[in-house]
Design a protein around this motif. Sequence first.
Motif, PDB file in Angstrom:
ATOM      1  N   SER A  39       7.014  79.866  78.100  1.00 49.13           N
ATOM      2  CA  SER A  39       5.793  79.176  77.698  1.00 49.13           C
ATOM      3  C   SER A  39       4.588  80.048  78.029  1.00 49.13           C
ATOM      4  CB  SER A  39       5.674  77.838  78.445  1.00 49.13           C
ATOM      5  OG  SER A  39       4.403  77.281  78.226  1.00 49.13           O
ATOM      6  N   PRO A  40       3.662  80.187  77.085  1.00 46.57           N
ATOM      7  CA  PRO A  40       2.461  80.984  77.374  1.00 46.57           C
ATOM      8  C   PRO A  40       1.559  80.326  78.415  1.00 46.57           C
ATOM      9  CG  PRO A  40       2.250  79.885  75.262  1.00 46.57           C
ATOM     10  CD  PRO A  40       3.665  79.638  75.741  1.00 46.57           C
ATOM     11  N   ASP A  41       1.820  79.068  78.736  1.00 47.41           N
ATOM     12  CA  ASP A  41       0.987  78.353  79.701  1.00 47.41           C
ATOM     13  C   ASP A  41       1.511  78.427  81.128  1.00 47.41           C
ATOM     14  OD1 ASP A  41      -0.721  77.500  77.647  1.00 47.41           O
ATOM     15  OD2 ASP A  41       0.620  75.833  77.183  1.00 47.41           O
ATOM     16  N   THR A  42       2.631  79.109  81.332  1.00 43.85           N
ATOM     17  CA  THR A  42       3.228  79.168  82.658  1.00 43.85           C
ATOM     18  C   THR A  42       2.313  79.850  83.661  1.00 43.85           C
ATOM     19  OG1 THR A  42       5.453  79.172  81.757  1.00 43.85           O
ATOM     20  CG2 THR A  42       5.204  79.999  83.987  1.00 43.85           C
ATOM     21  N   LEU A  43       1.829  80.996  83.315  1.00 41.26           N
ATOM     22  CA  LEU A  43       0.946  81.752  84.203  1.00 41.26           C
ATOM     23  C   LEU A  43      -0.343  82.070  83.475  1.00 41.26           C
ATOM     24  CD1 LEU A  43       3.499  84.255  85.748  1.00 41.26           C
ATOM     25  CD2 LEU A  43       2.541  82.232  86.824  1.00 41.26           C
ATOM     26  N   ILE A  44      -1.443  81.655  84.056  1.00 43.26           N
ATOM     27  CA  ILE A  44      -2.751  81.934  83.481  1.00 43.26           C
ATOM     28  C   ILE A  44      -3.538  82.729  84.513  1.00 43.26           C
ATOM     29  CG2 ILE A  44      -4.883  80.915  82.613  1.00 43.26           C
ATOM     30  CD1 ILE A  44      -3.187  78.444  81.818  1.00 43.26           C
ATOM     31  N   ALA A  45      -4.011  83.896  84.109  1.00 47.05           N
ATOM     32  CA  ALA A  45      -4.746  84.762  85.034  1.00 47.05           C
ATOM     33  C   ALA A  45      -6.070  84.125  85.430  1.00 47.05           C
ATOM     34  CB  ALA A  45      -4.993  86.115  84.387  1.00 47.05           C
ATOM     35  N   VAL A  46      -6.315  84.065  86.722  1.00 45.86           N
ATOM     36  CA  VAL A  46      -7.567  83.536  87.262  1.00 45.86           C
ATOM     37  C   VAL A  46      -7.994  84.419  88.425  1.00 45.86           C
ATOM     38  CG1 VAL A  46      -7.058  81.153  86.584  1.00 45.86           C
ATOM     39  CG2 VAL A  46      -6.410  81.941  88.859  1.00 45.86           C
ATOM     40  N   THR A  47      -9.216  84.228  88.874  1.00 44.74           N
ATOM     41  CA  THR A  47      -9.683  84.982  90.025  1.00 44.74           C
ATOM     42  C   THR A  47      -8.988  84.479  91.291  1.00 44.74           C
ATOM     43  OG1 THR A  47     -11.486  83.457  90.520  1.00 44.74           O
ATOM     44  CG2 THR A  47     -11.971  85.260  88.969  1.00 44.74           C
ATOM     45  N   ALA A  48      -8.989  85.291  92.307  1.00 42.25           N
ATOM     46  CA  ALA A  48      -8.384  84.888  93.584  1.00 42.25           C
ATOM     47  C   ALA A  48      -9.108  83.672  94.156  1.00 42.25           C
ATOM     48  CB  ALA A  48      -8.416  86.049  94.573  1.00 42.25           C
ATOM     49  N   ALA A  49     -10.420  83.643  94.033  1.00 42.49           N
ATOM     50  CA  ALA A  49     -11.192  82.512  94.563  1.00 42.49           C
ATOM     51  C   ALA A  49     -10.813  81.214  93.847  1.00 42.49           C
ATOM     52  CB  ALA A  49     -12.687  82.780  94.420  1.00 42.49           C
ATOM     53  N   SER A  50     -10.661  81.275  92.543  1.00 38.30           N
ATOM     54  CA  SER A  50     -10.265  80.092  91.782  1.00 38.30           C
ATOM     55  C   SER A  50      -8.866  79.641  92.181  1.00 38.30           C
ATOM     56  CB  SER A  50     -10.311  80.391  90.277  1.00 38.30           C
ATOM     57  OG  SER A  50      -9.948  79.266  89.537  1.00 38.30           O
ATOM     58  N   ASN A  51      -7.965  80.579  92.332  1.00 37.72           N
ATOM     59  CA  ASN A  51      -6.599  80.256  92.740  1.00 37.72           C
ATOM     60  C   ASN A  51      -6.574  79.595  94.119  1.00 37.72           C
ATOM     61  OD1 ASN A  51      -3.763  80.291  92.252  1.00 37.72           O
ATOM     62  ND2 ASN A  51      -3.598  81.966  93.729  1.00 37.72           N
ATOM     63  N   ARG A  52      -7.380  80.107  95.040  1.00 41.45           N
ATOM     64  CA  ARG A  52      -7.441  79.521  96.387  1.00 41.45           C
ATOM     65  C   ARG A  52      -8.050  78.127  96.356  1.00 41.45           C
ATOM     66  NH1 ARG A  52      -8.586  84.861  97.792  1.00 41.45           N
ATOM     67  NH2 ARG A  52     -10.819  84.497  97.612  1.00 41.45           N
ATOM     68  N   SER A  53      -9.080  77.915  95.541  1.00 38.80           N
ATOM     69  CA  SER A  53      -9.720  76.597  95.517  1.00 38.80           C
ATOM     70  C   SER A  53      -8.802  75.548  94.896  1.00 38.80           C
ATOM     71  CB  SER A  53     -11.057  76.645  94.782  1.00 38.80           C
ATOM     72  OG  SER A  53     -10.890  76.729  93.387  1.00 38.80           O
ATOM     73  N   LYS A  54      -7.985  75.944  93.935  1.00 35.36           N
ATOM     74  CA  LYS A  54      -7.072  75.002  93.302  1.00 35.36           C
ATOM     75  C   LYS A  54      -5.888  74.711  94.213  1.00 35.36           C
ATOM     76  CE  LYS A  54      -3.811  74.093  89.680  1.00 35.36           C
ATOM     77  NZ  LYS A  54      -2.865  73.536  90.629  1.00 35.36           N
ATOM     78  N   ALA A  55      -5.303  75.747  94.773  1.00 33.04           N
ATOM     79  CA  ALA A  55      -4.108  75.629  95.626  1.00 33.04           C
ATOM     80  C   ALA A  55      -3.060  74.776  94.915  1.00 33.04           C
ATOM     81  CB  ALA A  55      -4.484  75.087  96.993  1.00 33.04           C
ATOM     82  N   ASP A  56      -2.603  73.708  95.546  1.00 28.51           N
ATOM     83  CA  ASP A  56      -1.567  72.867  94.931  1.00 28.51           C
ATOM     84  C   ASP A  56      -2.137  71.535  94.450  1.00 28.51           C
ATOM     85  OD1 ASP A  56      -2.031  71.708  97.374  1.00 28.51           O
ATOM     86  OD2 ASP A  56       0.069  71.475  97.902  1.00 28.51           O
ATOM     87  N   LYS A  57      -3.413  71.511  94.154  1.00 25.05           N
ATOM     88  CA  LYS A  57      -4.083  70.274  93.741  1.00 25.05           C
ATOM     89  C   LYS A  57      -3.823  69.973  92.269  1.00 25.05           C
ATOM     90  CE  LYS A  57      -7.673  71.206  97.065  1.00 25.05           C
ATOM     91  NZ  LYS A  57      -8.835  72.061  97.204  1.00 25.05           N
ATOM     92  N   ASP A  58      -3.705  68.680  91.972  1.00 29.26           N
ATOM     93  CA  ASP A  58      -3.546  68.254  90.582  1.00 29.26           C
ATOM     94  C   ASP A  58      -4.925  67.903  90.008  1.00 29.26           C
ATOM     95  OD1 ASP A  58      -4.226  65.523  91.119  1.00 29.26           O
ATOM     96  OD2 ASP A  58      -2.169  65.102  91.702  1.00 29.26           O
TER      97      ASP A  58
END
Length: 87
Positions: A12-31
């Motif tokens: 699926s093209p939606d499996t991994l979406i490139a984001v900044t490290a800061a964005s990845n950290r702020s999201k973490a495992d949140k829905d």
Amino acid sequence: MRSHTYANDQDSPDTLIAVTAASNRSKADKDPAEWLPSDASYHCAYAATWVGTKLRWDLAADEAEREALLGLAEDCPTTVVAYEPAE
């Protein structure tokens, strides 16, 4: 075995979406009940991708997540959720 397949889904093209490290950290495992992208213009696409992944893998959503997604759906009347069930 299914969790291993889910964790390594490259079909699926939606499996991994490139984001900044800061964005990845702020999201973490949140829905979506706890986190949305800072760019509001991406909320509809984000919600559609989230729901598509849930449907692809037949994953459950808790009540808070469900309510957040329903709220986003009201704001995104032209957004289409597309997915293919995982094998």
